[in-house]
Design a protein around this motif. Sequence first.
Motif, mmCIF file in Angstrom:
data_model
loop_
_atom_site.group_PDB
_atom_site.id
_atom_site.type_symbol
_atom_site.label_atom_id
_atom_site.label_comp_id
_atom_site.label_asym_id
_atom_site.label_seq_id
_atom_site.Cartn_x
_atom_site.Cartn_y
_atom_site.Cartn_z
ATOM 1 N N LYS A 99 3.153 11.541 -4.348
ATOM 2 C CA LYS A 99 4.823 10.942 -3.866
ATOM 3 C C LYS A 99 5.492 12.009 -3.408
ATOM 4 O O LYS A 99 6.083 11.779 -1.743
ATOM 5 C CB LYS A 99 5.628 10.332 -4.964
ATOM 6 C CG LYS A 99 7.117 9.752 -5.019
ATOM 7 C CD LYS A 99 7.527 9.977 -5.914
ATOM 8 C CE LYS A 99 9.319 8.738 -5.687
ATOM 9 N NZ LYS A 99 9.970 9.164 -6.812
ATOM 10 N N ASN A 100 5.459 12.969 -2.837
ATOM 11 C CA ASN A 100 6.213 13.905 -2.407
ATOM 12 C C ASN A 100 5.437 14.110 -1.031
ATOM 13 O O ASN A 100 5.735 14.302 -0.104
ATOM 14 C CB ASN A 100 5.942 16.141 -2.819
ATOM 15 C CG ASN A 100 6.931 16.624 -2.496
ATOM 16 O OD1 ASN A 100 8.284 16.338 -1.989
ATOM 17 N ND2 ASN A 100 6.405 17.777 -2.323
ATOM 18 N N LYS A 101 4.300 14.668 -0.753
ATOM 19 C CA LYS A 101 3.327 14.087 0.312
ATOM 20 C C LYS A 101 3.135 13.344 1.336
ATOM 21 O O LYS A 101 3.752 13.546 2.646
ATOM 22 C CB LYS A 101 2.008 14.556 -0.086
ATOM 23 C CG LYS A 101 1.069 16.062 -0.336
ATOM 24 C CD LYS A 101 0.141 16.235 -0.850
ATOM 25 C CE LYS A 101 -0.270 16.778 -0.832
ATOM 26 N NZ LYS A 101 -1.929 16.936 -1.696
ATOM 27 N N LEU A 102 3.305 12.040 1.003
ATOM 28 C CA LEU A 102 3.991 10.876 1.312
ATOM 29 C C LEU A 102 5.317 10.926 1.200
ATOM 30 O O LEU A 102 5.810 10.153 3.091
ATOM 31 C CB LEU A 102 3.678 10.067 0.598
ATOM 32 C CG LEU A 102 2.336 9.337 0.454
ATOM 33 C CD1 LEU A 102 2.184 8.523 -1.542
ATOM 34 C CD2 LEU A 102 1.561 8.643 0.935
ATOM 35 N N ASP A 103 6.301 10.939 1.154
ATOM 36 C CA ASP A 103 7.785 10.947 1.864
ATOM 37 C C ASP A 103 7.654 12.262 2.581
ATOM 38 O O ASP A 103 9.292 12.318 3.679
ATOM 39 C CB ASP A 103 8.615 11.472 0.978
ATOM 40 C CG ASP A 103 8.912 10.300 -0.396
ATOM 41 O OD1 ASP A 103 9.313 9.703 0.668
ATOM 42 O OD2 ASP A 103 9.274 10.520 -1.191
ATOM 43 N N HIS A 104 6.712 13.138 3.420
ATOM 44 C CA HIS A 104 6.908 14.033 3.781
ATOM 45 C C HIS A 104 5.747 13.936 4.869
ATOM 46 O O HIS A 104 5.441 15.071 5.759
ATOM 47 C CB HIS A 104 6.836 15.655 3.465
ATOM 48 C CG HIS A 104 7.526 16.096 2.571
ATOM 49 N ND1 HIS A 104 8.263 15.736 1.161
ATOM 50 C CD2 HIS A 104 8.338 16.553 2.780
ATOM 51 C CE1 HIS A 104 9.160 16.619 0.685
ATOM 52 N NE2 HIS A 104 9.438 17.142 1.595
ATOM 53 N N GLY A 105 5.254 12.517 4.887
ATOM 54 C CA GLY A 105 5.021 12.598 6.302
ATOM 55 C C GLY A 105 3.187 12.264 5.959
ATOM 56 O O GLY A 105 2.439 12.234 7.026
ATOM 57 N N GLU A 106 2.503 12.818 5.099
ATOM 58 C CA GLU A 106 1.297 13.049 4.929
ATOM 59 C C GLU A 106 0.667 12.012 4.232
ATOM 60 O O GLU A 106 1.011 10.624 3.662
ATOM 61 C CB GLU A 106 0.596 14.051 3.440
ATOM 62 C CG GLU A 106 1.333 15.332 4.027
ATOM 63 C CD GLU A 106 0.605 16.226 3.381
ATOM 64 O OE1 GLU A 106 -0.091 17.143 3.039
ATOM 65 O OE2 GLU A 106 2.136 17.691 3.026
ATOM 66 N N ARG A 107 -0.798 12.141 5.096
ATOM 67 C CA ARG A 107 -1.784 10.635 4.386
ATOM 68 C C ARG A 107 -2.686 10.710 3.724
ATOM 69 O O ARG A 107 -3.249 11.959 4.601
ATOM 70 C CB ARG A 107 -1.795 9.909 5.796
ATOM 71 C CG ARG A 107 -0.958 9.727 7.064
ATOM 72 C CD ARG A 107 -1.632 8.485 7.871
ATOM 73 N NE ARG A 107 -1.505 6.744 7.491
ATOM 74 C CZ ARG A 107 -1.555 6.098 9.134
ATOM 75 N NH1 ARG A 107 -1.732 6.429 10.052
ATOM 76 N NH2 ARG A 107 -2.305 4.726 8.071
ATOM 77 N N CYS A 108 -2.253 10.944 2.209
ATOM 78 C CA CYS A 108 -2.935 11.717 1.506
ATOM 79 C C CYS A 108 -3.858 10.446 0.344
ATOM 80 O O CYS A 108 -4.247 11.302 -0.305
ATOM 81 C CB CYS A 108 -2.207 12.525 0.543
ATOM 82 S SG CYS A 108 -0.874 11.798 0.083
ATOM 83 N N LEU A 109 -4.180 9.419 0.645
ATOM 84 C CA LEU A 109 -4.190 8.053 -0.642
ATOM 85 C C LEU A 109 -5.800 7.653 -0.391
ATOM 86 O O LEU A 109 -6.021 8.037 -1.139
ATOM 87 C CB LEU A 109 -3.330 6.736 -0.288
ATOM 88 C CG LEU A 109 -2.192 6.897 -0.016
ATOM 89 C CD1 LEU A 109 -1.995 5.326 0.043
ATOM 90 C CD2 LEU A 109 -2.034 7.214 -1.488
#
Length: 255
Positions: A99-109
């Motif tokens: 969630k933290n990565k996604l909120d910082h613009g990372e595409r990690c799914l």
Amino acid sequence: MWDQRLVRLAVVQQLRAAYGIKVKGGRAQCDRRRQETATTETVGKIFGVALNALPQAVVPEYGHIPSFLVDACTSLEEHVHTEGLFRKSGSVIRLKALKNKLDHGERCLSSAPPCDTAGLLKQFFRELPEPILPADLHEALFKAQQLKTEEKNKATLLLSCLMADHTIDILRYFFNFLRKVSLRSSENKMDSSNLAVIFAPNLLQTSEGHEKMSANTEKKLRLQAAVVQTFIDYKALKKAITKLLVTIRENEDKV
């Protein structure tokens, strides 16, 4: 271009005349649009942000859909056979990190475990500023589920016509995805009924499941799940809505 106020009025009148379902005025929908427009300062965040303020992807046949939702559903389609998908919980620690990565613009799914992505998807809907199934339509949607099957479907479709166009597009996309999951229930053990029970508290943002169980609470939980299951099971939602609106418009022109 149809006058949206007249269409809404015609839908509301038909719901009352044909099914005895009363819907309150349209102020709540206007308020929701203002809230969605006002949340643009939360740039970059994914969770807890209004749908219109999120980065969008253009999906053929659906239109503009939040990019996170498209990425999550696309990733999960590769794991649609996973037993207990959406029922089994992901790692709390990994979910927080993702969630933290996604909120910082990372595409990690793409590299995340399917149960973690499924958990994020539930959390995404749960943390929206307003429930995607509008709160001012909940009681009317519950009443629709108590009708006979054909009438229930028609009344539920009419109620969906009262939602914002962008909301309808997102719901069509997401419910089509859930329907794909349910069609693999022989493998994943998640039919439309199971999926509806899991997603109802997130899509309607209800808290009854955490309250002391009573006959009234149990009935409401069943109706909440029934609303979601009706949408999951309904094929060609867009065509059905369009056909209903055309019929309503033609009837209005005859008056």
